[in-house]
Design an enzyme around this catalytic site. Sequence first.
Site, PDB file in Angstrom:
ATOM      1  N   GLU A   1       1.047 -11.898  -2.669  1.00 44.92           N
ATOM      2  CA  GLU A   1      -0.143 -12.288  -2.605  1.00 44.92           C
ATOM      3  C   GLU A   1      -1.391 -12.290  -4.174  1.00 44.92           C
ATOM      4  O   GLU A   1      -1.895 -12.437  -4.687  1.00 44.92           O
ATOM      5  CB  GLU A   1      -0.963 -11.635  -1.666  1.00 44.92           C
TER       6      GLU A   1
ATOM      7  N   HIS B   1       4.791  -8.538  -4.231  1.00 45.61           N
ATOM      8  CA  HIS B   1       3.468  -8.131  -3.768  1.00 45.61           C
ATOM      9  C   HIS B   1       3.763  -9.846  -3.850  1.00 45.61           C
ATOM     10  O   HIS B   1       2.773 -10.596  -4.894  1.00 45.61           O
ATOM     11  CB  HIS B   1       2.412  -7.665  -4.588  1.00 45.61           C
TER      12      HIS B   1
ATOM     13  N   CYS C   1       6.120  -5.562   0.752  1.00 49.27           N
ATOM     14  CA  CYS C   1       6.416  -3.868  -0.361  1.00 49.27           C
ATOM     15  C   CYS C   1       5.932  -3.329   1.051  1.00 49.27           C
ATOM     16  O   CYS C   1       7.059  -2.977   1.372  1.00 49.27           O
ATOM     17  CB  CYS C   1       5.163  -4.235  -1.207  1.00 49.27           C
TER      18      CYS C   1
ATOM     19  N   ARG D   1      13.069   3.913  -0.063  1.00 49.83           N
ATOM     20  CA  ARG D   1      11.668   3.400  -0.483  1.00 49.83           C
ATOM     21  C   ARG D   1      11.191   3.855  -2.061  1.00 49.83           C
ATOM     22  O   ARG D   1      11.934   5.234  -2.380  1.00 49.83           O
ATOM     23  CB  ARG D   1      10.521   4.425   0.445  1.00 49.83           C
TER      24      ARG D   1
ATOM     25  N   GLY E   1       0.942  -1.084   0.110  1.00 46.30           N
ATOM     26  CA  GLY E   1       0.410  -0.047  -0.391  1.00 46.30           C
ATOM     27  C   GLY E   1       0.623   1.491   0.284  1.00 46.30           C
ATOM     28  O   GLY E   1       2.214   1.540  -0.471  1.00 46.30           O
ATOM     29  N   GLU E   2       0.856   1.948   0.844  1.00 50.56           N
ATOM     30  CA  GLU E   2       1.257   3.175   1.268  1.00 50.56           C
ATOM     31  C   GLU E   2       2.102   2.912   2.350  1.00 50.56           C
ATOM     32  O   GLU E   2       0.872   3.468   3.128  1.00 50.56           O
ATOM     33  CB  GLU E   2       0.759   4.486   0.397  1.00 50.56           C
ATOM     34  N   SER E   3       3.085   3.062   2.516  1.00 55.48           N
ATOM     35  CA  SER E   3       4.059   2.945   4.115  1.00 55.48           C
ATOM     36  C   SER E   3       3.690   4.351   4.600  1.00 55.48           C
ATOM     37  O   SER E   3       3.374   4.381   5.789  1.00 55.48           O
ATOM     38  CB  SER E   3       5.097   2.842   4.108  1.00 55.48           C
TER      39      SER E   3
ATOM     40  N   ILE F   1       6.273  -3.402  -7.480  1.00 53.31           N
ATOM     41  CA  ILE F   1       4.841  -2.107  -7.877  1.00 53.31           C
ATOM     42  C   ILE F   1       5.419  -1.192  -6.611  1.00 53.31           C
ATOM     43  O   ILE F   1       5.697  -1.254  -5.544  1.00 53.31           O
ATOM     44  CB  ILE F   1       3.399  -2.619  -7.660  1.00 53.31           C
ATOM     45  N   ARG F   2       5.867   0.174  -7.325  1.00 52.97           N
ATOM     46  CA  ARG F   2       7.122   1.015  -6.680  1.00 52.97           C
ATOM     47  C   ARG F   2       7.677   0.214  -5.399  1.00 52.97           C
ATOM     48  O   ARG F   2       7.544   0.736  -4.061  1.00 52.97           O
ATOM     49  CB  ARG F   2       5.682   1.997  -6.101  1.00 52.97           C
TER      50      ARG F   2
HETATM   51  N1  GLN Z   1       6.199   2.676  -2.574  1.00 53.81           N
HETATM   52  C1  GLN Z   1       4.725   2.249  -1.799  1.00 53.81           C
HETATM   53  C2  GLN Z   1       5.494   2.807  -0.243  1.00 53.81           C
HETATM   54  O1  GLN Z   1       5.984   3.617  -0.211  1.00 53.81           O
HETATM   55  C3  GLN Z   1       5.314   1.172  -1.745  1.00 53.81           C
HETATM   56  C4  GLN Z   1       4.417   0.285  -2.530  1.00 53.81           C
HETATM   57  C5  GLN Z   1       3.595  -1.245  -2.576  1.00 53.81           C
HETATM   58  O2  GLN Z   1       3.193  -1.518  -1.574  1.00 53.81           O
HETATM   59  N2  GLN Z   1       3.290  -1.963  -3.642  1.00 53.81           N
HETATM   60  O3  GLN Z   1       4.444   3.036   0.226  1.00 53.81           O
END
Ligand code: GLN
Length: 191
Positions: free
Chosen positions: A173, A171, A78, A107, A46-48, A135-136
């Site tokens: 999952e 990921h 992630c 990150r 997600g977005e940390s 993913i990122r």
């Molecule tokens: N770039 C996201 C972050 O900094 C992590 C991306 C992800 O969990 N797929 O949290």
Amino acid sequence: MKVGVLALQGAFTRHCDVLTALGAVPLEVRTPVDLEAVDAMVIPGGESTTMSMLLDSSGLRTPLAGRMADGLPVLGTCAGMILLAVRVTDGRPDQRSFAAIDIDVRRNGYGRQVDSFEDEFPVAGLDGPFHGVFIRAPVVERVGPTVEVLARVDTIPVLCREGSVLVSSFHPEMSGDGRIHERFLDLAFSV
Ligand code: GLN
């Protein structure tokens, strides 16, 4: 086997599906009371930065840190890996992590959203390669001496374990392959 999945933000639903398929009981965790019922925990992607904020506003940060200090097994994927690392480079200044595994991460270290990628790589102890979706993703830049690297892509660690903390920069999952979760359940419940 009640496995909590942090459900404040991000990609938690598919983790629940994979855990169910493996015979575990997933519980979405949003409050300290939810946390009390779990025997292991998944911190999803997600977005940390957002998750870090929500950990504070939900009141979950302190009890979750306490459970982890007492040995709660945790899988971080992630953003979850970022939240469990000792040191985070290129994070937001106010984002905080649990320092539950002795690694440093950068990150978004592989680049921006367009630099997301998929790759196949061998994982120690698994028969056949795993297809990883990145993913990122964070880049692991340092691994402490007590951390076991279970998989790498181009020499960079992508799956690491220390004690009962397992983290992936991809990921697991999203691949239709439950072997990383299975490994986590073995780690968490085989004692
Ligand atoms: N770039 C996201 C972050 O900094 C992590 C991306 C992800 O969990 N797929 O949290």
